[in-house]
Design a protein around this motif. Structure first.
Motif, short mmCIF file in Angstrom:
data_model
loop_
_atom_site.label_atom_id
_atom_site.label_comp_id
_atom_site.label_asym_id
_atom_site.label_seq_id
_atom_site.Cartn_x
_atom_site.Cartn_y
_atom_site.Cartn_z
N GLU A 9 43.75 -5.56 4.12
CA GLU A 9 43.73 -6.66 3.20
C GLU A 9 44.33 -5.33 2.04
O GLU A 9 43.74 -4.95 0.81
CB GLU A 9 42.37 -6.24 2.82
N TRP A 10 44.50 -3.82 2.59
CA TRP A 10 44.86 -3.26 1.64
C TRP A 10 45.20 -3.37 0.00
O TRP A 10 45.74 -3.07 -0.87
CB TRP A 10 44.97 -1.94 2.05
N LYS A 11 46.88 -3.67 0.81
CA LYS A 11 47.91 -4.10 -0.39
C LYS A 11 47.38 -4.65 -1.36
O LYS A 11 47.75 -4.89 -2.53
CB LYS A 11 48.94 -4.25 0.35
N GLU A 12 46.64 -6.05 -0.60
CA GLU A 12 45.99 -7.05 -1.61
C GLU A 12 45.03 -6.49 -2.34
O GLU A 12 45.31 -6.70 -4.16
CB GLU A 12 45.28 -8.02 -1.36
N PHE A 13 44.10 -5.69 -2.32
CA PHE A 13 43.12 -4.90 -3.06
C PHE A 13 43.65 -3.67 -4.40
O PHE A 13 43.02 -4.31 -5.29
CB PHE A 13 42.46 -3.96 -1.94
N ALA A 55 46.60 -4.28 -5.63
CA ALA A 55 47.24 -4.26 -6.62
C ALA A 55 46.08 -5.58 -7.21
O ALA A 55 46.32 -5.46 -8.79
CB ALA A 55 48.31 -6.39 -6.21
N ARG A 56 44.92 -6.02 -7.32
CA ARG A 56 43.84 -7.06 -7.54
C ARG A 56 43.20 -5.56 -8.73
O ARG A 56 42.80 -6.29 -9.63
CB ARG A 56 43.14 -7.45 -6.69
#
Length: 133
Positions: free
Chosen positions: A72-76, A78-79
């Motif tokens: 979930e790092w990339k999505e986190f 970006a958010r």
């Protein structure tokens, strides 16, 4: 030669972490409550299950960060790009390493040290399964 190496390590390694500001748990909680920061626990799932986690923490293991920001790092990232990312682990070492890497990528970060510091400050904790939040 050994003395030179030891001296270099003692002078250089602390300087690497000096670029990332430290924040105490009470200040971290205040910034998270104000909505200006997010709190991230970079320990591993087995540690979360064993000790619990800070109540407002997002759970993202350092191992997944090290493997190319999988999970979930990339999505986190970006958010939350407009917020300060405050990280903690067991002692502050792993969170410092992740904070340094994120700072190099332009993120605003701080190191809250270890979960033991959060507990000692009597801040809210919650139990955690091996599921990430």
């Amino acid at each position: 030669m050994k003395k030179f190496f030891l001296l270099t390590v003692l002078l250089v390694v602390p300087a690497l972490w000096a670029a990332v500001p430290a924040v105490n748990p009470a200040e971290a909680a205040k910034r998270v409550a104000a909505g200006t920061a997010v709190l991230v626990d970079v320990r591993e799932p087995s540690e979360w299950a064993e000790t619990g986690v800070a109540a407002p923490a997002t759970l993202l293991p350092k191992s997944e960060f090290d493997e190319g920001q999988i999970g979930e790092w990339k999505e986190f990232l970006a958010r939350v790009k407009d917020k300060e990312i405050i990280l903690y682990c067991r002692s502050g070492r792993r969170s410092g390493a992740v904070a340094n890497a994120l700072a190099e990528k332009g993120f605003k970060v701080a190191n809250a040290g270890g979960f033991k510091d959060w507990q000692a400050a009597k801040l809210p904790v919650r139990s955690a399964s091996t599921e990430k939040k």
